[in-house]
Structures are given as C-alpha cells and as structure tokens.
Design a protein around this motif. Structure first.
Motif, PDB file in Angstrom:
ATOM      1  N   THR A  29       0.833  -1.204   0.000  1.00  0.00           N
ATOM      2  CA  THR A  29       0.000   0.000   0.000  1.00  0.00           C
ATOM      3  C   THR A  29       0.864   1.248   0.000  1.00  0.00           C
ATOM      4  O   THR A  29       0.619   2.191  -0.757  1.00  0.00           O
ATOM      5  N   VAL A  30       1.871   1.240   0.853  1.00  0.00           N
ATOM      6  CA  VAL A  30       2.850   2.320   0.900  1.00  0.00           C
ATOM      7  C   VAL A  30       4.173   1.759   0.372  1.00  0.00           C
ATOM      8  O   VAL A  30       4.686   0.785   0.931  1.00  0.00           O
ATOM      9  N   PRO A  31       4.732   2.312  -0.691  1.00  0.00           N
ATOM     10  CA  PRO A  31       6.001   1.782  -1.202  1.00  0.00           C
ATOM     11  C   PRO A  31       7.040   1.727  -0.088  1.00  0.00           C
ATOM     12  O   PRO A  31       7.340   2.762   0.536  1.00  0.00           O
ATOM     13  N   PRO A  32       7.595   0.550   0.217  1.00  0.00           N
ATOM     14  CA  PRO A  32       8.482   0.410   1.376  1.00  0.00           C
ATOM     15  C   PRO A  32       9.904   0.873   1.077  1.00  0.00           C
ATOM     16  O   PRO A  32      10.856   0.106   1.118  1.00  0.00           O
ATOM     17  N   LEU A  33      10.031   2.151   0.771  1.00  0.00           N
ATOM     18  CA  LEU A  33      11.319   2.782   0.521  1.00  0.00           C
ATOM     19  C   LEU A  33      11.581   3.733   1.688  1.00  0.00           C
ATOM     20  O   LEU A  33      10.683   4.484   2.087  1.00  0.00           O
ATOM     21  N   VAL A  34      12.771   3.737   2.222  1.00  0.00           N
ATOM     22  CA  VAL A  34      13.049   4.327   3.530  1.00  0.00           C
ATOM     23  C   VAL A  34      12.441   5.720   3.708  1.00  0.00           C
ATOM     24  O   VAL A  34      11.721   5.985   4.673  1.00  0.00           O
ATOM     25  N   LEU A  78      -2.721  14.657  -9.391  1.00  0.00           N
ATOM     26  CA  LEU A  78      -3.103  13.253  -9.201  1.00  0.00           C
ATOM     27  C   LEU A  78      -3.865  13.002  -7.904  1.00  0.00           C
ATOM     28  O   LEU A  78      -4.830  12.235  -7.875  1.00  0.00           O
ATOM     29  N   ALA A  79      -3.425  13.628  -6.817  1.00  0.00           N
ATOM     30  CA  ALA A  79      -4.018  13.336  -5.505  1.00  0.00           C
ATOM     31  C   ALA A  79      -5.526  13.599  -5.434  1.00  0.00           C
ATOM     32  O   ALA A  79      -6.259  12.778  -4.858  1.00  0.00           O
ATOM     33  N   PRO A  80      -6.043  14.697  -6.004  1.00  0.00           N
ATOM     34  CA  PRO A  80      -7.500  14.888  -5.944  1.00  0.00           C
ATOM     35  C   PRO A  80      -8.293  13.815  -6.693  1.00  0.00           C
ATOM     36  O   PRO A  80      -9.471  13.596  -6.406  1.00  0.00           O
ATOM     37  N   VAL A  81      -7.656  13.131  -7.625  1.00  0.00           N
ATOM     38  CA  VAL A  81      -8.345  12.124  -8.446  1.00  0.00           C
ATOM     39  C   VAL A  81      -8.313  10.749  -7.789  1.00  0.00           C
ATOM     40  O   VAL A  81      -9.340  10.066  -7.691  1.00  0.00           O
ATOM     41  N   MET A  86      -2.361   6.688  -3.193  1.00  0.00           N
ATOM     42  CA  MET A  86      -2.338   6.024  -4.493  1.00  0.00           C
ATOM     43  C   MET A  86      -1.564   6.852  -5.516  1.00  0.00           C
ATOM     44  O   MET A  86      -0.853   6.293  -6.369  1.00  0.00           O
ATOM     45  N   ALA A  87      -1.653   8.169  -5.430  1.00  0.00           N
ATOM     46  CA  ALA A  87      -0.911   9.029  -6.362  1.00  0.00           C
ATOM     47  C   ALA A  87       0.593   8.800  -6.211  1.00  0.00           C
ATOM     48  O   ALA A  87       1.315   8.635  -7.206  1.00  0.00           O
ATOM     49  N   ILE A  91       3.199   7.093  -9.054  1.00  0.00           N
ATOM     50  CA  ILE A  91       4.393   7.804  -9.519  1.00  0.00           C
ATOM     51  C   ILE A  91       5.637   6.965  -9.271  1.00  0.00           C
ATOM     52  O   ILE A  91       6.514   6.847 -10.144  1.00  0.00           O
ATOM     53  N   ILE A  92       5.717   6.355  -8.090  1.00  0.00           N
ATOM     54  CA  ILE A  92       6.897   5.543  -7.768  1.00  0.00           C
ATOM     55  C   ILE A  92       6.954   4.292  -8.648  1.00  0.00           C
ATOM     56  O   ILE A  92       8.043   3.859  -9.053  1.00  0.00           O
ATOM     57  N   MET A  93       5.807   3.713  -8.969  1.00  0.00           N
ATOM     58  CA  MET A  93       5.800   2.561  -9.868  1.00  0.00           C
ATOM     59  C   MET A  93       6.361   2.924 -11.241  1.00  0.00           C
ATOM     60  O   MET A  93       6.951   2.083 -11.930  1.00  0.00           O
ATOM     61  N   ALA A  94       6.188   4.168 -11.642  1.00  0.00           N
ATOM     62  CA  ALA A  94       6.682   4.593 -12.953  1.00  0.00           C
ATOM     63  C   ALA A  94       8.202   4.685 -12.999  1.00  0.00           C
ATOM     64  O   ALA A  94       8.800   4.595 -14.080  1.00  0.00           O
ATOM     65  N   ILE A  95       8.851   4.843 -11.838  1.00  0.00           N
ATOM     66  CA  ILE A  95      10.301   5.082 -11.830  1.00  0.00           C
ATOM     67  C   ILE A  95      11.093   3.877 -12.333  1.00  0.00           C
ATOM     68  O   ILE A  95      11.918   4.017 -13.251  1.00  0.00           O
TER      69      ILE A  95
END
Length: 540
Positions: A29-34, A78-81, A86-87, A91-95
């Motif tokens: 749910t939350v990308p587990p990056l430090v 992105l956040a309002p949508v 999730m926004a 974004i992190i998935m795109a990296i």
C-alpha cells in the motif's frame, strides 16, 4: 532487408520488461522505501495546509524554485483524483519502468540492436538510492535516461534544430524534477557529442581532433545549459542552507559500489553485484565482447563524477552514492558481442541476463512483501489516534549500519497523511525542501533525526539513546508517544503515560502526567563533549 531480430531485441520484449519492472510495487500500500513516508507527510501538508490552519502552527510550507520538485508537483493533479497515497504509489511505480525502458532504448540507439549483455543492467532499476527513497532523484534519473536516448536518436537522424527546440524546455523541467538528473543528462550528452564530433569526417581532412571535438560538443550541448541560471537563482535565495563536504571518502565510495543492489539479504545482494562486476571485467578481457566507445566514454565520465563528488552536496547526504548504480548501468549496456559471435552464444548470454533480471525481481518482490507486512502491523496504531494529535515518535535502530534497514524511520509521517497530526520525523532544511518545522514547543524534538533512538550513544550521529529521548521530550508539547521497535528501556521512563495500543515491542502511549523529569545530558552516558562554541548546534 535487415537481419531478423532476436527475442530480446524486439519491442514486445522491451514492453514486457518495462511492465515487469513494476511488479514488486504492486502489492504494498505504501512503497516500502526508507524516505518515502516522510515525503508523503510533506505532500499532505502541501495539499492540506490552506484548509487546515493548525498545520501552519507546526510546519512552514512555502513554494520556491528549487531543483527538487518532481513528485511534489506531480501529486498536485493526481491526488485529488486517486488520493494522495495512491498518487504517490503510481508515480513511484513509474520510476523503475522508466529506468528499464531508458537503459534498453539507449542500448538500441548506440548499438543498433539491444545487445544480450544489456539485460544484466535491468535490476539496477531497484538500486540502493531508489530503495532508500530518493524519489525525486530516481524519477529525474529515469527521465534523464530516456531523454538521453532521444538525444542520441535525433543526432542519428541529423535533426539538430529539433533537438535544440525540445531540449531547451526539457532540460529546465528535468532540473525542476531534480538537479542531479539534469547534471547526469548533461554529462551523457556531452560525452556522446564528443565521440560523434570526433568521428565526423571533414571533407578532405579526415576525422576531427579531440580538442576540436571537445569545443564542438560543448556548443552542441548549449540547449541544456539554461538550468544553470535556475541553479544560481536557487542557491542565491534567502535562507538557503546546506553544507557541502566529506570529499574523497574512499572507504565509503568502495562500499557504495558494493551496495548498488542493496536491499534485504546481504549475501544475495553482494552475489548479484559480483555478477555485474564480473561482466564488466569480462568486457575488458574477453575478445568475444567489446565496449562501445560512445557509452564507454559516458560511463568513464560518470565514474569520474562519482569519484569527484563529495558525500554531502547542499546538505543532501549520499550524493556520490546515488551515482554509482547508474555509472554501472551505462557501463553494462556499453558492452556488446563482437561481430562473428555465434547466435547460440548470444542467445545463451541473453537467457542468463533475463534469468538474472527475473531472480532479482523475485527477490525484490518478496522483500517488499515482508516490508509491507511490518508497515501494516505498525500502522495499526494510527487507528487509535484522533485528528490533530501531537505525537512524538521514537524508532529504534542500532549504531551499526545493518544491511537490512527496518525502513520504519519515517513511517511516523503517515500520522500527517492519515490524521493531519504532528510528526517529529520531517526534514527541516531551508532551501533543500519546501517544508520546515516551526513547532517551538517541541524544542529539540521537532524534526528529523529526533525520531531515531538507540540503546546507547552512537559517536558521530545525532541520534539519542532511548533513555535520554523518553526522559527529555517536552511533556507539554505532545499528547502521545509512539514507539516503533525501540531498544529495551526501563519501564519507569514511561511512568505517567497510558498504553492505548501495543503489538510486540511497538507501543502507543497517551501522555497523562505533564510533569517534566530532570533532563539528562550526554555526560550522563559517559560522553565528554568539547566546550560548545557559538554557532555550533548542540547534539541535544
């Protein structure tokens, strides 16, 4: 008609590899990056401070032109949508997807076909800087790789005016995402232009000399130079802080290369980086493969930057460490089989590269699943807190730098995201971030690294021993104490506090007794400090 493409050289493979790169991030749910939870806290303040004025009592958020705004800007539409969490996840998935696509596209432009050896570079999409949560940096690097591929493509097509028109604004946007990506793009573009200009034949005179190629390459890269003006404006602004230092720390630089794929399992990660180093070594010694002169020079320039860069730039730590995986990645895609190598040999090499990519991807997926479970267990505490709570959090760690981080250091920032509460984990450095803390009542427990506690004093760090933190935090400034994997401590230190949630060592306590204990100092832990000089920040 050209030679038939092998499976790893097709567009279908590039698309499949790019999509596969996001698999480890699908479940959490939350990308587990430090650092990511900490950044999410800043985004929540950014989006909510206008409608929730109490946030401005704790945090000062002010928009300014800095070269570190990539995700900060993208969350606005992105956040309002889809919601903030999730926004950030999208974004992190795109990296990693951008990183994989960029590496393969560069290899295609330079070699004409994707070489089998390029597949070994793909796991670097989950390099240690990304795992650490340097997301504006990582996003800018993914974009920079793709822009460099476009730069090469337009040069190959002779469309230099179009290239200049595209890269004049693109370089500014890349700088705005993160200044590091812009700098790396400049180095890559300049090195590629040097080779192109040197190899360009002049009528009746042969190839150009290196001095002339150097000058022409600099002129060719002028469309990338406008962000220099933005850099001057940024660093000459009011209240800009952040030191630059720790030059030529050779032990750290060697360690950073070995940690390029650092995640959870030390043996697995070190074995993986050993595979990459062996391939680079074979590129020099094996007469069946060779280095591209163009990408070889680019990799050499990046390694030179890695050596010259200090560890801290403008207050941002691990500046040189961030570059190491990308220097390795460019060096790996610079290798190609020499003409005449059998199809069977290249296919075997490609199969090994794909297997290496998939094994690393599987390991990262398993690691992220385990981190997500620890996040979920800890975050259950937030359900027991009201909106606007003032929470001081203490996250345990050891003085020794363990290979597998708990990645809980900035998890308390989810208090801001989900409860619009106060969290003492936010960074506070004017000019480096848009947010600074201004909660004076919290005293020395207002911002990072006040959330980190240890079992004893750790020389060279600002972390407090847990005994000192629990004793000294200002009782009037906070309503709750959140302990995440704390070191063992004397239960007498939490006298006057009521536990309202507990899961193993994790604990959430309500502060009932506001009586302030007699403060402890580092001298109570046997630490002899030199006399405090004017202008020097106290470790307390």
């Amino acid at each position: 008609m050209g030679e038939k493409l092998h499976w790893w050289q097709t567009r279908a493979f590039v698309v499949a590899a790019t999509l596969a790169a996001v698999i480890p991030l699908l479940w959490p749910t939350v990308p587990p990056l430090v650092d990511v939870p900490g950044h999410m806290g800043r985004y929540r303040v950014q989006l909510a401070v206008a409608d929730n004025p109490w946030l401005s009592q704790w945090y000062n958020f002010k928009w300014s032109l800095i070269g570190n705004l990539g995700v900060d800007l993208l969350v606005i539409p992105l956040a309002p949508v889809v919601g903030l969490e999730m926004a950030v996840k999208l974004i992190i998935m795109a990296i990693p997807a951008l990183t994989v696509a960029g590496l393969l596209w560069i290899a295609r432009e330079v070699h004409g076909r994707i070489p089998a050896t390029a597949l070994f570079a793909l796991p670097l999409a989950y390099s240690y800087p990304f795992q650490f949560g340097f997301i504006n940096f990582a996003l800018s690097m993914g974009i920079a790789l793709n822009l460099f591929a476009l730069w090469l493509r337009l040069a190959r097509q002779g469309r230099f005016r179009l290239r200049a028109a595209i890269f004049l604004p693109a370089s500014c946007l890349l700088w705005l995402c993160h200044t590091f990506g812009w700098g790396v793009l400049g180095v890559l573009a300049f090195s590629a232009e040097m080779i192109r200009q040197h190899d360009a034949m002049r009528p009746g005179q042969g190839a150009r000399g290196w001095a002339e190629a150097w000058i022409r390459a600099g002129l060719g890269c002028l469309p990338l130079c406008l962000p220099m003006v933005l850099m001057v404006l940024w660093r000459s602004g009011e209240h800009v802080t952040g030191q630059t230092g720790d030059w030529f720390n050779w032990r750290a630089k060697i360690a950073f290369v070995s940690m390029a794929l650092r995640d959870r399992w030390m043996a697995f990660d070190l074995a993986s980086i050993t595979v990459l180093l062996l391939i680079l070594f074979r590129g020099v010694r094996d007469d069946r493969v060779e280095y591209s002169r163009q990408l070889g020079l680019s990799a050499a320039f990046l390694f030179a930057m890695f050596i010259v860069l200090p560890r801290i730039v403008f207050g941002s730590a691990y500046a040189d460490m961030r570059l190491a995986p990308f220097a390795l990645g460019i060096a790996l895609i610079a290798i190609r089989p020499r003409p005449g190598l059998s199809t069977r040999g290249t296919a075997t090499l490609a199969a090994l590269g794909l297997a290496f990519f998939l094994v690393r991807l599987g390991g990262t997926t398993a690691s992220f699943y385990l981190y997500d479970r620890s996040y979920s267990r800890a975050l259950a505490a937030i359900d027991h807190l009201p909106q606007r709570a003032r929470v001081v959090s203490f996250v345990g760690r050891r003085c020794q730098d363990d290979w597998a981080y708990s990645r809980l250091e900035h998890l308390p920032a989810l208090l801001i995201v989900r409860r619009l509460a106060f969290s003492n984990d936010q960074w506070s450095m004017a000019g480096a971030q848009l947010l600074t803390t201004q909660y004076k009542a919290a005293q020395g427990f207002a911002h990072d690294p006040s959330e980190i506690v240890t079992d004893r004093y750790c020389r060279g760090n600002w972390w407090r021993p847990v005994r000192m933190a629990l004793n000294n935090f200002p009782r009037d400034a906070f309503d709750y104490v959140w302990l995440l994997q704390p070191p063992p401590f004397d239960p007498a230190l939490i006298r006057g506090m009521t536990p309202i949630w507990q899961n193993g060592r994790d604990m959430l306590l309500r502060v009932d007794d506001r009586t302030q204990p007699e403060p402890l100092t580092l001298a109570d832990f046997g630490v002899q400090l030199p006399p405090r000089r004017k202008g020097v920040i106290s470790p307390r």
